[in-house]
Design a protein around this motif. Structure first.
Motif, PDB file in Angstrom:
ATOM      1  N   ASP A 104       0.827  -1.209   0.000  1.00  0.00           N
ATOM      2  CA  ASP A 104       0.000   0.000   0.000  1.00  0.00           C
ATOM      3  C   ASP A 104       0.861   1.258   0.000  1.00  0.00           C
ATOM      4  O   ASP A 104       0.572   2.221  -0.723  1.00  0.00           O
ATOM      5  CB  ASP A 104      -0.938   0.005   1.209  1.00  0.00           C
ATOM      6  CG  ASP A 104      -1.989  -1.081   1.139  1.00  0.00           C
ATOM      7  OD1 ASP A 104      -2.232  -1.620   0.034  1.00  0.00           O
ATOM      8  OD2 ASP A 104      -2.572  -1.413   2.205  1.00  0.00           O
ATOM      9  N   ASN A 107       2.401   1.737  -3.445  1.00  0.00           N
ATOM     10  CA  ASN A 107       1.414   2.244  -4.399  1.00  0.00           C
ATOM     11  C   ASN A 107       1.135   3.727  -4.169  1.00  0.00           C
ATOM     12  O   ASN A 107       1.011   4.496  -5.120  1.00  0.00           O
ATOM     13  CB  ASN A 107       0.119   1.441  -4.313  1.00  0.00           C
ATOM     14  CG  ASN A 107       0.264   0.063  -4.937  1.00  0.00           C
ATOM     15  OD1 ASN A 107       1.101  -0.152  -5.809  1.00  0.00           O
ATOM     16  ND2 ASN A 107      -0.550  -0.872  -4.497  1.00  0.00           N
ATOM     17  N   ALA A 108       1.046   4.148  -2.914  1.00  0.00           N
ATOM     18  CA  ALA A 108       0.794   5.554  -2.605  1.00  0.00           C
ATOM     19  C   ALA A 108       1.962   6.434  -3.073  1.00  0.00           C
ATOM     20  O   ALA A 108       1.748   7.517  -3.639  1.00  0.00           O
ATOM     21  CB  ALA A 108       0.562   5.731  -1.106  1.00  0.00           C
ATOM     22  N   ARG A 109       3.208   5.974  -2.837  1.00  0.00           N
ATOM     23  CA  ARG A 109       4.374   6.748  -3.289  1.00  0.00           C
ATOM     24  C   ARG A 109       4.401   6.858  -4.811  1.00  0.00           C
ATOM     25  O   ARG A 109       4.675   7.929  -5.359  1.00  0.00           O
ATOM     26  CB  ARG A 109       5.668   6.106  -2.788  1.00  0.00           C
ATOM     27  CG  ARG A 109       6.008   6.421  -1.352  1.00  0.00           C
ATOM     28  CD  ARG A 109       7.433   5.997  -0.985  1.00  0.00           C
ATOM     29  NE  ARG A 109       7.760   4.627  -1.348  1.00  0.00           N
ATOM     30  CZ  ARG A 109       7.564   3.568  -0.565  1.00  0.00           C
ATOM     31  NH1 ARG A 109       7.046   3.719   0.635  1.00  0.00           N
ATOM     32  NH2 ARG A 109       7.893   2.360  -0.979  1.00  0.00           N
ATOM     33  N   CYS A 110       4.111   5.765  -5.493  1.00  0.00           N
ATOM     34  CA  CYS A 110       4.110   5.792  -6.961  1.00  0.00           C
ATOM     35  C   CYS A 110       3.018   6.722  -7.480  1.00  0.00           C
ATOM     36  O   CYS A 110       3.244   7.488  -8.419  1.00  0.00           O
ATOM     37  CB  CYS A 110       3.918   4.382  -7.523  1.00  0.00           C
ATOM     38  SG  CYS A 110       5.397   3.357  -7.391  1.00  0.00           S
ATOM     39  N   ASP A 111       1.843   6.671  -6.884  1.00  0.00           N
ATOM     40  CA  ASP A 111       0.752   7.563  -7.303  1.00  0.00           C
ATOM     41  C   ASP A 111       1.127   9.024  -7.099  1.00  0.00           C
ATOM     42  O   ASP A 111       0.866   9.872  -7.960  1.00  0.00           O
ATOM     43  CB  ASP A 111      -0.538   7.236  -6.537  1.00  0.00           C
ATOM     44  CG  ASP A 111      -1.176   5.935  -6.993  1.00  0.00           C
ATOM     45  OD1 ASP A 111      -0.809   5.419  -8.071  1.00  0.00           O
ATOM     46  OD2 ASP A 111      -2.053   5.428  -6.250  1.00  0.00           O
ATOM     47  N   GLU A 112       1.744   9.319  -5.970  1.00  0.00           N
ATOM     48  CA  GLU A 112       2.149  10.697  -5.674  1.00  0.00           C
ATOM     49  C   GLU A 112       3.204  11.179  -6.676  1.00  0.00           C
ATOM     50  O   GLU A 112       3.121  12.310  -7.190  1.00  0.00           O
ATOM     51  CB  GLU A 112       2.689  10.792  -4.249  1.00  0.00           C
ATOM     52  CG  GLU A 112       3.107  12.182  -3.837  1.00  0.00           C
ATOM     53  CD  GLU A 112       1.977  13.196  -3.873  1.00  0.00           C
ATOM     54  OE1 GLU A 112       2.259  14.374  -4.194  1.00  0.00           O
ATOM     55  OE2 GLU A 112       0.820  12.831  -3.610  1.00  0.00           O
ATOM     56  N   ARG A 113       4.182  10.346  -6.982  1.00  0.00           N
ATOM     57  CA  ARG A 113       5.214  10.729  -7.944  1.00  0.00           C
ATOM     58  C   ARG A 113       4.618  10.907  -9.345  1.00  0.00           C
ATOM     59  O   ARG A 113       4.985  11.837 -10.072  1.00  0.00           O
ATOM     60  CB  ARG A 113       6.328   9.688  -7.947  1.00  0.00           C
ATOM     61  CG  ARG A 113       7.169   9.754  -6.664  1.00  0.00           C
ATOM     62  CD  ARG A 113       8.136   8.604  -6.493  1.00  0.00           C
ATOM     63  NE  ARG A 113       9.026   8.377  -7.610  1.00  0.00           N
ATOM     64  CZ  ARG A 113       9.681   7.241  -7.816  1.00  0.00           C
ATOM     65  NH1 ARG A 113       9.532   6.240  -6.964  1.00  0.00           N
ATOM     66  NH2 ARG A 113      10.470   7.098  -8.846  1.00  0.00           N
ATOM     67  N   ARG A 114       3.691  10.031  -9.707  1.00  0.00           N
ATOM     68  CA  ARG A 114       3.041  10.137 -11.021  1.00  0.00           C
ATOM     69  C   ARG A 114       2.230  11.428 -11.115  1.00  0.00           C
ATOM     70  O   ARG A 114       2.295  12.150 -12.116  1.00  0.00           O
ATOM     71  CB  ARG A 114       2.146   8.918 -11.274  1.00  0.00           C
ATOM     72  CG  ARG A 114       1.500   8.900 -12.662  1.00  0.00           C
ATOM     73  CD  ARG A 114       0.649   7.666 -12.906  1.00  0.00           C
ATOM     74  NE  ARG A 114      -0.235   7.321 -11.817  1.00  0.00           N
ATOM     75  CZ  ARG A 114      -1.401   7.928 -11.563  1.00  0.00           C
ATOM     76  NH1 ARG A 114      -1.814   8.913 -12.302  1.00  0.00           N
ATOM     77  NH2 ARG A 114      -2.164   7.527 -10.554  1.00  0.00           N
ATOM     78  N   ARG A 115       1.478  11.766 -10.064  1.00  0.00           N
ATOM     79  CA  ARG A 115       0.694  13.011 -10.048  1.00  0.00           C
ATOM     80  C   ARG A 115       1.605  14.237 -10.170  1.00  0.00           C
ATOM     81  O   ARG A 115       1.285  15.199 -10.874  1.00  0.00           O
ATOM     82  CB  ARG A 115      -0.143  13.109  -8.769  1.00  0.00           C
ATOM     83  CG  ARG A 115      -1.458  12.364  -8.850  1.00  0.00           C
ATOM     84  CD  ARG A 115      -2.384  12.763  -7.713  1.00  0.00           C
ATOM     85  NE  ARG A 115      -1.918  12.308  -6.405  1.00  0.00           N
ATOM     86  CZ  ARG A 115      -2.136  11.102  -5.906  1.00  0.00           C
ATOM     87  NH1 ARG A 115      -2.833  10.222  -6.587  1.00  0.00           N
ATOM     88  NH2 ARG A 115      -1.667  10.764  -4.718  1.00  0.00           N
ATOM     89  N   ALA A 145       6.415   4.275 -14.303  1.00  0.00           N
ATOM     90  CA  ALA A 145       5.443   3.185 -14.373  1.00  0.00           C
ATOM     91  C   ALA A 145       6.143   1.826 -14.398  1.00  0.00           C
ATOM     92  O   ALA A 145       5.733   0.887 -13.708  1.00  0.00           O
ATOM     93  CB  ALA A 145       4.555   3.353 -15.602  1.00  0.00           C
ATOM     94  N   CYS A 148       7.697   1.261 -10.885  1.00  0.00           N
ATOM     95  CA  CYS A 148       6.662   0.946  -9.889  1.00  0.00           C
ATOM     96  C   CYS A 148       6.093  -0.457 -10.099  1.00  0.00           C
ATOM     97  O   CYS A 148       5.865  -1.188  -9.133  1.00  0.00           O
ATOM     98  CB  CYS A 148       5.547   1.994  -9.943  1.00  0.00           C
ATOM     99  SG  CYS A 148       6.027   3.583  -9.228  1.00  0.00           S
TER     100      CYS A 148
END
Length: 177
Positions: A104, A107-115, A145, A148
């Protein structure tokens, strides 16, 4: 002077006293363990003296209670060794939960970096620099991507191995009952 001799004798009595028995046991799997309670199988008693000499031996009832609390039902027909029981308990109470939390968090770190990369791409102005920046951002997003997904695969594999190990330990425990 007399008081000093009495005090010295009392201290000497405390230091000299304080040896107790520890049982060295050999389990069915051949592993050696040390415990306060008498061995169920092969084993013997060894005498242990505390380094400070100030420790008092535990009463026999307290020793057997402590052994029972340390490994509940470990000696009641279970074929799991203490190490297996301890590992099973860890996996049930922490190991798998921590593996899921790692997934989890990843996934949160990857989402933040992608945003953040998408926001940077959106903020680019219409110019040659913006075009280069947009192309660089697209490459970074693709690399992120891939990175991650690769790390997620590793974390998922670790969690699945932990779950498989827990399942094997549970099956072994059920089979011995």
């Amino acid at each position: 002077m007399w008081l000093k001799m009495v005090a010295f004798a009392c201290i000497l009595g405390v230091v000299v006293d304080g040896a107790w028995a520890i049982n060295k046991c050999v389990g069915d799997d051949g592993r050696t363990s040390f415990q306060d309670a008498p061995c169920l199988g092969v084993g013997g008693v060894i005498e242990v003296r505390p380094a400070s000499g100030l420790a008092k031996p535990a009463p026999a009832a307290a020793a057997s209670d402590a052994a029972g609390a340390a490994a509940p039902a470990a000696a009641k027909g279970r074929k799991l060794s203490f190490e297996e029981w301890d590992r099973k308990t860890y996996l049930e109470n922490r190991g798998i939960f921590e593996a899921n939390a790692d997934i989890d968090s990843h996934n949160a770190r990857c989402d933040e970096r992608r945003r953040a990369l998408l926001e940077e791409k959106r903020n680019a102005q219409d110019s040659l620099t913006a075009a280069v920046l947009a192309n660089t951002s697209a490459t970074e997003i693709q690399a992120l991507a891939t990175e991650c997904a690769s790390r997620l695969q590793q974390l998922t594999t670790v969690r699945n191995r932990l779950e498989d190990e827990l399942q094997r330990l549970r099956e072994k425990e059920r089979a011995s009952k």
